[in-house]
Motif scaffolding. Structure first.
Motif, PDB file in Angstrom:
ATOM      1  N   PHE A  70     -57.099  -5.308 -68.744  1.00  0.00           N
ATOM      2  CA  PHE A  70     -57.327  -5.736 -70.123  1.00  0.00           C
ATOM      3  C   PHE A  70     -58.581  -5.098 -70.714  1.00  0.00           C
ATOM      4  CE2 PHE A  70     -54.825  -9.927 -69.886  1.00  0.00           C
ATOM      5  CZ  PHE A  70     -53.763  -9.341 -70.536  1.00  0.00           C
ATOM      6  N   THR A  71     -59.606  -4.900 -69.886  1.00  0.00           N
ATOM      7  CA  THR A  71     -60.903  -4.467 -70.401  1.00  0.00           C
ATOM      8  C   THR A  71     -61.011  -2.958 -70.527  1.00  0.00           C
ATOM      9  OG1 THR A  71     -61.874  -6.392 -69.303  1.00  0.00           O
ATOM     10  CG2 THR A  71     -63.393  -4.706 -70.085  1.00  0.00           C
ATOM     11  N   CYS A  72     -60.754  -2.240 -69.425  1.00  0.00           N
ATOM     12  CA  CYS A  72     -60.962  -0.788 -69.450  1.00  0.00           C
ATOM     13  C   CYS A  72     -59.667  -0.003 -69.588  1.00  0.00           C
ATOM     14  CB  CYS A  72     -61.704  -0.343 -68.189  1.00  0.00           C
ATOM     15  SG  CYS A  72     -60.775  -0.622 -66.641  1.00  0.00           S
ATOM     16  N   GLN A  73     -58.508  -0.689 -69.629  1.00  0.00           N
ATOM     17  CA  GLN A  73     -57.199  -0.056 -69.804  1.00  0.00           C
ATOM     18  C   GLN A  73     -56.842   0.892 -68.661  1.00  0.00           C
ATOM     19  OE1 GLN A  73     -55.235  -1.025 -72.526  1.00  0.00           O
ATOM     20  NE2 GLN A  73     -56.911  -2.480 -72.696  1.00  0.00           N
ATOM     21  N   THR A  74     -57.464   0.705 -67.493  1.00  0.00           N
ATOM     22  CA  THR A  74     -57.138   1.524 -66.332  1.00  0.00           C
ATOM     23  C   THR A  74     -55.763   1.142 -65.786  1.00  0.00           C
ATOM     24  OG1 THR A  74     -59.464   1.757 -65.744  1.00  0.00           O
ATOM     25  CG2 THR A  74     -57.858   2.169 -64.005  1.00  0.00           C
ATOM     26  N   GLU A  75     -54.948   2.139 -65.467  1.00  0.00           N
ATOM     27  CA  GLU A  75     -53.634   1.878 -64.891  1.00  0.00           C
ATOM     28  C   GLU A  75     -53.803   1.398 -63.454  1.00  0.00           C
ATOM     29  OE1 GLU A  75     -49.317   4.075 -64.137  1.00  0.00           O
ATOM     30  OE2 GLU A  75     -51.001   5.170 -65.032  1.00  0.00           O
ATOM     31  N   ILE A  76     -53.210   0.262 -63.140  1.00  0.00           N
ATOM     32  CA  ILE A  76     -53.396  -0.373 -61.839  1.00  0.00           C
ATOM     33  C   ILE A  76     -52.482   0.283 -60.807  1.00  0.00           C
ATOM     34  CG2 ILE A  76     -53.235  -2.542 -60.563  1.00  0.00           C
ATOM     35  CD1 ILE A  76     -53.734  -3.997 -63.217  1.00  0.00           C
ATOM     36  N   SER A  77     -53.057   0.584 -59.625  1.00  0.00           N
ATOM     37  CA  SER A  77     -52.276   1.198 -58.548  1.00  0.00           C
ATOM     38  C   SER A  77     -52.152   0.296 -57.333  1.00  0.00           C
ATOM     39  CB  SER A  77     -52.909   2.535 -58.144  1.00  0.00           C
ATOM     40  OG  SER A  77     -54.240   2.333 -57.678  1.00  0.00           O
ATOM     41  N   THR A  78     -53.204  -0.415 -56.950  1.00  0.00           N
ATOM     42  CA  THR A  78     -53.180  -1.275 -55.765  1.00  0.00           C
ATOM     43  C   THR A  78     -53.797  -2.628 -56.092  1.00  0.00           C
ATOM     44  OG1 THR A  78     -55.279  -0.286 -55.034  1.00  0.00           O
ATOM     45  CG2 THR A  78     -53.245   0.605 -54.082  1.00  0.00           C
ATOM     46  N   ARG A  79     -53.326  -3.653 -55.375  1.00  0.00           N
ATOM     47  CA  ARG A  79     -53.824  -5.024 -55.578  1.00  0.00           C
ATOM     48  C   ARG A  79     -54.119  -5.652 -54.221  1.00  0.00           C
ATOM     49  NH1 ARG A  79     -49.886  -4.220 -59.493  1.00  0.00           N
ATOM     50  NH2 ARG A  79     -50.454  -4.853 -61.616  1.00  0.00           N
ATOM     51  N   PHE A  80     -55.107  -6.563 -54.225  1.00  0.00           N
ATOM     52  CA  PHE A  80     -55.467  -7.267 -53.000  1.00  0.00           C
ATOM     53  C   PHE A  80     -55.703  -8.735 -53.328  1.00  0.00           C
ATOM     54  CE2 PHE A  80     -58.637  -9.055 -50.120  1.00  0.00           C
ATOM     55  CZ  PHE A  80     -58.029  -8.826 -48.891  1.00  0.00           C
ATOM     56  N   ALA A  81     -55.017  -9.622 -52.589  1.00  0.00           N
ATOM     57  CA  ALA A  81     -55.183 -11.063 -52.764  1.00  0.00           C
ATOM     58  C   ALA A  81     -56.055 -11.588 -51.634  1.00  0.00           C
ATOM     59  CB  ALA A  81     -53.825 -11.762 -52.762  1.00  0.00           C
ATOM     60  N   CYS A  82     -57.177 -12.185 -52.005  1.00  0.00           N
ATOM     61  CA  CYS A  82     -58.101 -12.725 -51.014  1.00  0.00           C
ATOM     62  C   CYS A  82     -57.457 -13.912 -50.301  1.00  0.00           C
ATOM     63  CB  CYS A  82     -59.405 -13.142 -51.682  1.00  0.00           C
ATOM     64  SG  CYS A  82     -60.634 -13.811 -50.542  1.00  0.00           S
ATOM     65  N   SER A  83     -57.720 -14.027 -49.006  1.00  0.00           N
ATOM     66  CA  SER A  83     -57.172 -15.138 -48.224  1.00  0.00           C
ATOM     67  C   SER A  83     -58.074 -16.361 -48.247  1.00  0.00           C
ATOM     68  CB  SER A  83     -56.946 -14.695 -46.769  1.00  0.00           C
ATOM     69  OG  SER A  83     -58.175 -14.284 -46.178  1.00  0.00           O
ATOM     70  N   ASN A  84     -59.249 -16.229 -48.908  1.00  0.00           N
ATOM     71  CA  ASN A  84     -60.224 -17.329 -48.901  1.00  0.00           C
ATOM     72  C   ASN A  84     -60.380 -17.990 -50.268  1.00  0.00           C
ATOM     73  OD1 ASN A  84     -62.428 -18.800 -47.424  1.00  0.00           O
ATOM     74  ND2 ASN A  84     -63.673 -17.861 -49.033  1.00  0.00           N
TER      75      ASN A  84
END
Length: 333
Positions: A70-84
């Motif tokens: 939303f902020t920098c309009q960078t195209e997202i390639s990878t995501r990480f969900a924290c386990s904590n």
């Protein structure tokens, strides 16, 4: 959070980013409304590694993962969900100058930007149907779709078999499998993938054979481990029930009602025709007919003509001689 620090936060209401002090309660700098009351443990937040900005998220509430920040309009390639905590970090295709966090199949380094927790355990690539995206995580169960992130394969006989870990999604497969049963990744390079299976979805009962090569398929598989054929672990829905048939009694009642309505209609029509004979309005309508007018005038003309001829003939009779016998005279007259 170990120490309080300044973090950059994006407010989706005002579409503005600002610096705030990290803590359980995050307030909007513009109007002071609360963005979070238990950051980062209760509400889902997203963090962009490229612009180092946190933003509250609607993921897990019916919203799909967006393709850009939303902020920098960078195209997202990878995501990480924290386990904590509830932070879902993402990274664009290119690195930004001074970028502190990065994501790979080994997780996020140096740690989660929200809780600063270093993920323990093996990292897997999970295809989340709720987000419609793949995420790296060490969680045993996805926080969004609530499905297990790891797949344990057991042969149909029930006995455990030698296994092999998929290099793409880290799912556990039987050692004899040529394809991953979770993501269809090719596990053995000696297999010619162009000659096996199709991407067509075919209905398959739980624990049955592959519809393409007849290899036994585990109940929780999405693809055949031998040929890569896509399978579906659900039985086809039953056909819809036939429409209810009308009983004989209901049919007779309906037929009698229709016949009664027809009889009433024709009786009313006959009464209306008979009543027109003595109806002045009906007679007036007949007299207004042009053909009736012509016939009436013709009849009146004929009557007048006959009367005229009769009058003329009565005046033109010749008087009989007086010498004729009275008897003959009376007969002639």
């Amino acid at each position: 959070m170990t120490d309080k620090k300044s973090i950059r936060v994006f407010c989706p209401v005002h579409e503005a980013a600002f610096e705030v002090e990290s803590g359980p309660k995050i307030l909007c700098e513009i109007t002071g409304h609360a963005l979070s009351t238990q950051f980062p443990d209760s509400e889902v937040w997203e963090y962009c590694c490229n612009c180092a900005t946190f933003a509250p998220s609607q993921l897990g509430k019916g919203e799909k993962a967006r393709p850009y920040c939303f902020t920098c309009q960078t195209e997202i390639s990878t995501r990480f969900a924290c386990s904590n905590c509830m932070i879902l970090s993402f990274e664009g295709k290119g690195k930004s100058k001074g970028q502190m966090y990065s994501i790979s199949d080994q997780g996020i380094v140096p740690a989660c930007p929200g809780c600063e927790h270093i993920s323990a355990g093996s990292i897997v690539s999970h295809a989340c149907d709720e987000l419609d995206a793949k995420i790296f995580t060490s969680r045993e169960k996805c926080s969004f779709c609530l499905e297990n992130t790891r797949v344990d394969f057991v042969m149909p006989g029930g006995a455990p078999a030698d296994t092999i870990v998929c290099q793409n999604c880290r799912a556990v497969n039987p050692a004899i499998a040529a394809f991953c049963g979770k993501c269809k990744y090719q596990l053995r390079s000696s297999v010619d993938i162009t000659s096996f299976g199709t991407d067509d979805r075919r209905t398959q009962l739980l624990g049955s054979l592959c519809p393409n090569c007849s290899t036994p398929v585990p109940t929780n598989s999405d693809f055949c481990g031998e040929c890569g054929q896509a399978v579906k672990s659900s039985a086809p829905p039953p056909p819809p029930p036939p429409p209810p048939r009308q009983s004989t009694g209901e049919s007779n009642i309906l037929k009698e009602a229709i016949d009664a309505g027809k009889s009433a209609y024709y009786a009313e029509k006959e009464n209306a025709t008979a009543g027109q004979l003595g109806n002045p309005t009906a007679i007036a309508n007949i007299l207004k007919d042009p053909i009736a007018k012509v016939i009436g005038i013709g009849v009146i003309g004929i009557i007048l003509f006959i009367g005229l001829i009769t009058a003329i003939s009565s005046k033109s009779r010749v008087p009989l001689p007086m010498s004729i016998s009275p008897i003959i005279r009376s007969r002639m007259l």
